[in-house]
Structures are given as structure tokens and as C-alpha cells.
Design an enzyme around this catalytic site. Sequence first.
Site, PDB file in Angstrom:
ATOM      1  N   ILE A 192     -14.311 -16.067  -8.674  1.00  0.00           N
ATOM      2  CA  ILE A 192     -13.016 -15.380  -8.623  1.00  0.00           C
ATOM      3  C   ILE A 192     -12.613 -14.960 -10.035  1.00  0.00           C
ATOM      4  O   ILE A 192     -12.548 -15.797 -10.937  1.00  0.00           O
ATOM      5  CB  ILE A 192     -11.938 -16.300  -8.007  1.00  0.00           C
ATOM      6  CG1 ILE A 192     -12.298 -16.597  -6.542  1.00  0.00           C
ATOM      7  CG2 ILE A 192     -10.561 -15.655  -8.085  1.00  0.00           C
ATOM      8  CD1 ILE A 192     -11.443 -17.677  -5.922  1.00  0.00           C
ATOM      9  N   ASP A 224     -17.310 -13.632 -14.856  1.00  0.00           N
ATOM     10  CA  ASP A 224     -16.609 -14.718 -14.159  1.00  0.00           C
ATOM     11  C   ASP A 224     -16.072 -15.774 -15.119  1.00  0.00           C
ATOM     12  O   ASP A 224     -15.108 -16.478 -14.808  1.00  0.00           O
ATOM     13  CB  ASP A 224     -17.545 -15.348 -13.106  1.00  0.00           C
ATOM     14  CG  ASP A 224     -16.793 -16.196 -12.091  1.00  0.00           C
ATOM     15  OD1 ASP A 224     -15.562 -16.270 -12.201  1.00  0.00           O
ATOM     16  OD2 ASP A 224     -17.439 -16.785 -11.210  1.00  0.00           O
ATOM     17  N   HIS A 245      -7.306  -5.706  -0.483  1.00  0.00           N
ATOM     18  CA  HIS A 245      -6.187  -4.774  -0.329  1.00  0.00           C
ATOM     19  C   HIS A 245      -5.115  -5.367   0.581  1.00  0.00           C
ATOM     20  O   HIS A 245      -5.278  -5.401   1.786  1.00  0.00           O
ATOM     21  CB  HIS A 245      -6.678  -3.437   0.223  1.00  0.00           C
ATOM     22  CG  HIS A 245      -5.613  -2.385   0.260  1.00  0.00           C
ATOM     23  ND1 HIS A 245      -4.868  -2.042  -0.849  1.00  0.00           N
ATOM     24  CD2 HIS A 245      -5.152  -1.609   1.271  1.00  0.00           C
ATOM     25  CE1 HIS A 245      -4.004  -1.099  -0.513  1.00  0.00           C
ATOM     26  NE2 HIS A 245      -4.152  -0.818   0.759  1.00  0.00           N
ATOM     27  N   ASP A 264      -8.572  -5.705  -5.091  1.00  0.00           N
ATOM     28  CA  ASP A 264      -8.187  -4.611  -4.199  1.00  0.00           C
ATOM     29  C   ASP A 264      -9.238  -3.508  -4.264  1.00  0.00           C
ATOM     30  O   ASP A 264      -9.475  -2.941  -5.331  1.00  0.00           O
ATOM     31  CB  ASP A 264      -6.804  -4.093  -4.609  1.00  0.00           C
ATOM     32  CG  ASP A 264      -6.192  -3.164  -3.580  1.00  0.00           C
ATOM     33  OD1 ASP A 264      -6.928  -2.338  -3.011  1.00  0.00           O
ATOM     34  OD2 ASP A 264      -4.972  -3.258  -3.350  1.00  0.00           O
ATOM     35  N   SER A 269       0.829  -1.207   0.000  1.00  0.00           N
ATOM     36  CA  SER A 269       0.000   0.000   0.000  1.00  0.00           C
ATOM     37  C   SER A 269       0.871   1.269   0.000  1.00  0.00           C
ATOM     38  O   SER A 269       1.747   1.390  -0.854  1.00  0.00           O
ATOM     39  CB  SER A 269      -0.958  -0.047   1.195  1.00  0.00           C
ATOM     40  OG  SER A 269      -1.980   0.895   1.049  1.00  0.00           O
ATOM     41  N   ASP A 302     -12.084 -16.192 -17.436  1.00  0.00           N
ATOM     42  CA  ASP A 302     -10.905 -17.022 -17.138  1.00  0.00           C
ATOM     43  C   ASP A 302     -11.183 -18.509 -17.331  1.00  0.00           C
ATOM     44  O   ASP A 302     -10.367 -19.350 -16.968  1.00  0.00           O
ATOM     45  CB  ASP A 302     -10.387 -16.745 -15.718  1.00  0.00           C
ATOM     46  CG  ASP A 302     -11.464 -16.967 -14.656  1.00  0.00           C
ATOM     47  OD1 ASP A 302     -12.396 -17.773 -14.895  1.00  0.00           O
ATOM     48  OD2 ASP A 302     -11.379 -16.344 -13.582  1.00  0.00           O
ATOM     49  N   ASP A 355     -16.293 -19.489 -10.784  1.00  0.00           N
ATOM     50  CA  ASP A 355     -15.973 -19.911  -9.417  1.00  0.00           C
ATOM     51  C   ASP A 355     -16.010 -18.743  -8.440  1.00  0.00           C
ATOM     52  O   ASP A 355     -15.526 -18.847  -7.308  1.00  0.00           O
ATOM     53  CB  ASP A 355     -14.584 -20.576  -9.375  1.00  0.00           C
ATOM     54  CG  ASP A 355     -13.477 -19.623  -9.795  1.00  0.00           C
ATOM     55  OD1 ASP A 355     -13.792 -18.525 -10.322  1.00  0.00           O
ATOM     56  OD2 ASP A 355     -12.291 -19.949  -9.615  1.00  0.00           O
TER      57      ASP A 355
END
Length: 533
Positions: free
Chosen positions: A267, A258, A440, A400, A189, A261, A265
Site C-alpha cells: 500500500i 512501496d 475510485h 483511484d 466522483s 512510507d 505492505d
Amino acid sequence: MKLRSSVVFGISALAVSGVHGTRNFQRQCRGLAHSLDISGARDVFSEFVPSGTVVELPVRDPSCNRTSQDVTVNLCRVGMSVSTSDRSGIYMEAWLPEHWSGRFLHTGNGGLGGCIMYEDIEYAASFGFASVGTNNGHDGVYGDDFLHNPDVVADYAYRAVHTGVVVGKDVTQSFYGTPHTKSYFLSCSAGGRSGFKEAQDFPEDFDGIIAGAPAISFNNITSWSCSFLPTTGPVGSPTFVPMDMWPIIHDDVLAQCDEIDGLRDGILESPDLCDYTPDCLICAEGQTTGCLTPTQAETVRTIYSPLVGEDGSLTYPRMQPGSEDTEAPAAYYYGVPFIEYEWFKYVVFNDSDWDPFSLAPPDYTFIHNQNPFDVETWKGDLSGFKERGGKMLTYHGLKDGVITSEISPLYYEHVSQTMGLSSSEMDDFYRLFRISGMAHCEGGPGAAFIGNTRRNMATEDPDENVLWSIVRWVEQGIAPDTITGTAYVNGSKSAGVAFKRKHCRWPFRNVYQGGDPDLEDSWGCVYSGLNVS
Ligand SMILES: *[C@@H]1O[C@H](CO)[C@@H](O)[C@H](O)[C@H]1NC(C)=O
Ligand SMILES: *[C@@H]1O[C@H](CO)[C@@H](O)[C@H](O)[C@H]1NC(C)=O
Ligand SMILES: *[C@@H]1O[C@H](CO)[C@@H](O)[C@H](O)[C@H]1NC(C)=O
Ligand SMILES: *[C@@H]1O[C@H](CO)[C@@H](O)[C@H](O)[C@H]1NC(C)=O
């Protein structure tokens, strides 16, 4: 751990083990404060801290909210104030472990940065690093100390860390009687920005830098992070998106993106490829809940569009879609000023009454041009760092919600273009890992445990731990091709490992290849190229 033992060579021959050794160590530690001769230092202390101690920390400012720290190895704790000008100075601590590996490490800070990250100092010290941290030149999480004191701003921009490095290395050598072998930086950060600042301006300071989720392009990210408030307006205004809509928006993002990729899932491995539109959520006639008015939809579109300046050019990339269930709504979309607005108040405008709702594109130009002490941290030429053999390992969570992950490939490409290097040439000294499902610096549903902090550590295996990974890269020349992260069931270590995933380095992206998605080898890295907005 097979790999670790090959990395942890060189526990200092000076570190005599056993009771006598520890008694010597205690005596040397007690004497250190009196024997140090550091210019500008005052209130120097040194105290032996045995393993198992809970150290009570000085409450230099209550907003730091750190009152104690568990210590897991015998160490010598040294503290002092060091002046950096006639009206500024740092407070710093060096934690010097009894079983020293010969390595030096400096930590960084978060936000406006006046709180020592004792947990990071202890993490590194527990692995044998002589570890240092500073208060960045002022105490607490707020910005009022910057007002009318450019020297405090200079400490924040670059001088606190560099001073901590110079003094910290000196203290290390005085104590152990021999210089350190290799030096490292570890932070995320605002501290990630400090890591890049060091690579840009003080390339001799570190052999290896771990700089996570960096707040680089500092002036512009300050504009960006303060721009959400005028975008949403106050709670209840027509532009304000009610908090209970963000989970619905998140589901809509997943519905649209989603599968990019290769696997649904929850993610996103490539949020940069997600061209999200909230159109499907616009209220049908008569619908009043669980939907967006056209005005609210425009707010959402603005959030997922790059921030542009007065002349229409890029000021800062967009928030990446997929972060709606992280820090972002509470930090940015809640109708209250984000803490960084104090930089505008106290550094840019010197006006305690500045109204954060008034922020507008001319202010982005103003802050960008002001750029005190080049806090921007955007130099594209890292040749000094490259030529001294330095290694940069940077990572960024793809969820993030505080610093959009799109800034990291953008800077990577800036360096690549400035230095005229291809990505395989960049690989020699600078590797960026995008961590899917990570918020983050930590947290999130992805395989986000990568050893950047103790809290966020799965194992000490250099393939799975960024701190041991940079040590292996610097000291053995073995560069990481991927970083394996771990996800725990419900995010809780005690519930057991859910899955691991190998995170690819830029410019590759992770794609599902088939098979059990919980197995690392069911995924592969494919070339991505620059797709950031
Ligand atoms: C202070 O830290 C504790 C423990 O980490 C946390 O539970 C609490 O919310 C923090 N308080 C503030 C004001 O940030
Ligand atoms: C930062 O913002 C300024 C003002 O909008 C712009 O001129 C500059 O190019 C931006 N920098 C980067 C790195 O995008
Ligand atoms: C605020 O003060 C700083 C230095 O103290 C100065 O450089 C800057 O120009 C001032 N800003 C304004 C808007 O006057
Ligand atoms: C994980 O969380 C779910 C939902 O809260 C719960 O039903 C389940 O028991 C938890 N699993 C473990 C292993 O804690």
C-alpha cells in the site's frame, strides 16, 4: 456507540413514535403530493414506504441499472419532475424519514450523471436525514441528451443540484412543518464535482459538504481521461500495452515505491512521491513475454506523466502509480473509448461521428475555452462558503484508477493561494484526506471503508465515518484531524477486520513509525507539502 449518541441529538420532537404516530405519518405522506405548491413541478407523487420494503424503482433509462432499493426505515417517498427551462428539467425524489433528525441532505451522481443514487438517499434517510437526489437533468449514463441542448448541459453543470436543493428544502419544510436545521451534501466522483460547484457558486446551500474524488477541472479531466485511448492505440498496435502486463507493472511500482512510507505492505501512502520508471521491464534481447518493448515503455511513461497542452503547460496531473490493479486498465488502457468521450462528441464538437482516436492537444485548449456554464469547477475563491461557516470534507483514494488523486492537493493549493490562507487556516473550513489503498470512491486493499456509502461503511463512529464526521464538525465544531478507515480480510466484511489506519489530512502524509503495522498508532502524520506533478 458513545460518540454517535452525542452527535444524533435532535431527533425531531415532531416525529411522534408509536402506532398512532406512524398512522399520522402515513396519512400526512399520502396527502403531501396534493398540498405541495412548487412552481414548474408536475407528476408529483408521495407514498409511504415502510421499513423492510424493497422499493421497485422507475426504469427511466435501463443504463442506470438500478431496479430496486432496500428501505430500512419508515419513510415518505416523494417524486416529481421540475422544469429548469422551456426545454429542460430534472426528475427528483425526496425520501423523508418518519424519525427526522431535522437535517437535510442532497446526493450527487456519477459519470455523465443521469442516474439517481438511490442507495445514497436511503443511506442518509436511514440516519434521519431528509434526503434528496436528482437525475442531473437527463436520464441514463450517456451524453446524447446534451446534443444541441445547452439547457441540459446547464443542468449537468450546476442547475440540477441547486434546483434539487431549493425544491428539496421546500418539500422538507412543507412535510414536517418546520425548516431543516442543517444541510449537507454527500457524493463522490462527478458528484464530488457538484459538491465543489456548490461551495464555489451556491455557498448558502450547504452547511457541510462531503465531496469525494471530485471530477473538478472538468474540461481538463475530460481531455485527460480521453487521452489514454490515443496514447495506447487500439489493441495489438505497437503502442498498446497488453492487459497481462499491468499486474507486472504494478509489482514493479511496488518494488520501486512501496518503501517510501517506511513499510513494504503493498500500500502506497504517498504515490505522489513515487517517480516510477518502467525501464527495468524493457525486454532483454530474445525476451518476448513478461516485458515491454521500448515503444510500450513509452506508453507507460506517458500515462505516469502529467498531460500537457499545446504550449507545454499542465492540463491535468498524471495517473498516480499504484493504481494498475484497480479500474484503470479496464477503463483507460484497453483500447476502447471511455464513456466521457461522449462529452467531446455531444457537447464540444456536436458531432456524433467524432473519432476519439483523433484527440490531440489543440482539443484540450478548445474544450478548456468552451467551458459551458463554468463546468470546469476550478474557482479558487471559497470565501462565500467559508464566511457562511460552511465545512468541506473531501477525500481521495490514493489508488483511484478513474480520477487521479493528484488533482485534489492541486485544487487545495489553488484555494490556499487564491485566498492567501495557510494550511492551518484552511483547516477551519476545508480538509482533504488522502485514503491510501482506496480505488475510485471505494474498494482496494487499504483501510478504505470510511462510511461514504452504506456499502463502504465500517461503523457509525464519527472518527470512522465521513458522514457523521461532517455532522460533528458542523454541529459541534469538532473537526476531524484524521479519518480512520477499516480494511477487511479479503475486502469482505464477513471475513472480519484486517486492520484500521488513520488517514492524514493534507498537507500531511502517513509514515510508518514502527511496531505492529496493523495498529493505527504504528503510523504517524508528517508534513508533506506540495509534491504533485
Ligand atoms: C447491473 O447491476 C448489477 C448489480 O449491481 C451488476 O451485477 C451488473 O453487472 C450491472 N450491469 C451493468 C450492465 O452494469
Ligand atoms: C486546463 O488545461 C488548459 C489547456 O491545456 C490550461 O490552459 C489550464 O491551465 C488547465 N487548468 C488547470 C487547472 O490546470
Ligand atoms: C456545439 O454546440 C454548442 C451549443 O449548442 C455551441 O456552443 C458550440 O460552439 C458548438 N461546437 C462547435 C464545435 O460548433
Ligand atoms: C482470503 O483469500 C485467500 C486467497 O483467496 C484464502 O485462502 C483465504 O481463506 C481467505 N480468507 C478468508 C478469511 O476468507
